[in-house]
Scaffold this motif. Structure first.
Motif, PDB file in Angstrom:
ATOM      1  N   PHE A  37     -20.888  20.509  12.430  1.00  0.00           N
ATOM      2  CA  PHE A  37     -20.553  19.516  13.637  1.00  0.00           C
ATOM      3  C   PHE A  37     -20.099  17.803  12.808  1.00  0.00           C
ATOM      4  CE2 PHE A  37     -21.534  16.400  17.099  1.00  0.00           C
ATOM      5  CZ  PHE A  37     -20.781  17.007  17.933  1.00  0.00           C
ATOM      6  N   PRO A  38     -19.407  17.400  13.329  1.00  0.00           N
ATOM      7  CA  PRO A  38     -18.834  16.304  12.589  1.00  0.00           C
ATOM      8  C   PRO A  38     -19.757  14.878  12.966  1.00  0.00           C
ATOM      9  CG  PRO A  38     -17.419  16.435  14.461  1.00  0.00           C
ATOM     10  CD  PRO A  38     -18.201  17.868  14.543  1.00  0.00           C
ATOM     11  N   GLN A  92     -12.466  20.047  14.557  1.00  0.00           N
ATOM     12  CA  GLN A  92     -13.601  20.691  14.991  1.00  0.00           C
ATOM     13  C   GLN A  92     -13.230  22.359  15.000  1.00  0.00           C
ATOM     14  OE1 GLN A  92     -15.855  18.697  18.377  1.00  0.00           O
ATOM     15  NE2 GLN A  92     -17.276  20.049  17.502  1.00  0.00           N
ATOM     16  N   SER A  95     -12.786  23.315  11.395  1.00  0.00           N
ATOM     17  CA  SER A  95     -13.858  23.457  10.552  1.00  0.00           C
ATOM     18  C   SER A  95     -14.624  24.810  11.015  1.00  0.00           C
ATOM     19  CB  SER A  95     -15.001  22.277  10.921  1.00  0.00           C
ATOM     20  OG  SER A  95     -16.372  22.429  10.396  1.00  0.00           O
ATOM     21  N   PHE A 120     -15.807  15.086  21.230  1.00  0.00           N
ATOM     22  CA  PHE A 120     -16.533  16.067  20.503  1.00  0.00           C
ATOM     23  C   PHE A 120     -16.788  17.195  21.464  1.00  0.00           C
ATOM     24  CE2 PHE A 120     -17.875  12.059  18.737  1.00  0.00           C
ATOM     25  CZ  PHE A 120     -18.278  12.382  17.551  1.00  0.00           C
TER      26      PHE A 120
END
Length: 220
Positions: A37-38, A92, A95, A120
């Motif tokens: 998660f960022p 995201q 990733s 998010f």
């Protein structure tokens, strides 16, 4: 505390004016989602481990569901906000892809907005393993405006779709939030006309290719 977002494994609550607490089942099936998660985009002031849960204390001016943010802005995202959402959620997705995970589609209720500038994706329950470029769908989803063509066409379960289904879905969501209209396989030119030749136009067009093999997330 006031709940901002919640599912079976995750809860985001407002503690006071500028403090929120994100609680995650760290030993759950989707730990890889949260490992990647960022967090760097959040101001995290404290981390605690309580049993199987991990708690992150977050300082922010505001954290709200995307649906609330839209209502506060007359149900429209600005061009700049739309670029920000595409960039943040797209990163995201990339990733997740690097760790062979993906989601079949994205919905408004899956997203929160932090400080009115960062977006998010939180719905770890939709995360599936990517195997040979495919996601295996074994449960029905409630019909969404943001389904990809291949997800719309699925008639039997279990079934397999490209992991790039989420690219199409994200582009559809951005268009709906910015232009307050829904995309179809046949109306792309008309819908995207207001932003023709912009950076966002070309990024969305790449993501909206009907053929998943020719569908890409790239913002330049």
């Amino acid at each position: 505390m006031t709940v901002v977002y919640q599912n079976n494994q995750t809860k985001l609550e407002k503690k006071n004016k500028d403090t929120w607490v994100l609680t995650i089942d760290w030993e759950g099936d989707t730990k890889k989602f949260w490992v990647n998660f960022p967090y760097n985009l959040l101001k995290i002031t404290k981390q605690d481990k309580v049993g199987d849960d991990k708690k992150f204390t977050i300082k922010a001016t505001s954290i709200k569901p995307l649906s609330v943010f839209l209502k506060e802005n007359k149900n429209r995202l600005s061009y700049d906000n739309s670029i920000d959402m595409l960039f943040d959620i797209g990163n995201q997705l990339q990733s997740l892809e690097r760790f062979y995970m993906g989601v079949p589609f994205i919905d408004i209720k899956d997203i929160i907005v932090v400080n009115e500038k960062h977006y998010f994706y939180l719905n770890d329950e939709k995360v599936l393993d990517i195997k040979n470029g495919k996601l295996e769908i074994d449960e029905p989803y409630k019909k969404s405006l943001y389904f990809s063509p291949e997800l719309k066409q699925m008639r039997t379960l279990p079934g397999k779709i490209s992991y790039k289904s989420s690219f199409y879905s994200l582009a559809s969501l951005v268009i709906f939030c910015m232009l307050n209209t829904s995309i179809t396989e046949d109306n792309k030119d008309d819908v995207l006309a207001p932003i023709y030749t912009s950076k966002l136009y070309w990024a969305l067009l790449r993501m909206l290719n009907n053929n998943p093999n020719d569908r890409f997330y790239l913002v330049i």
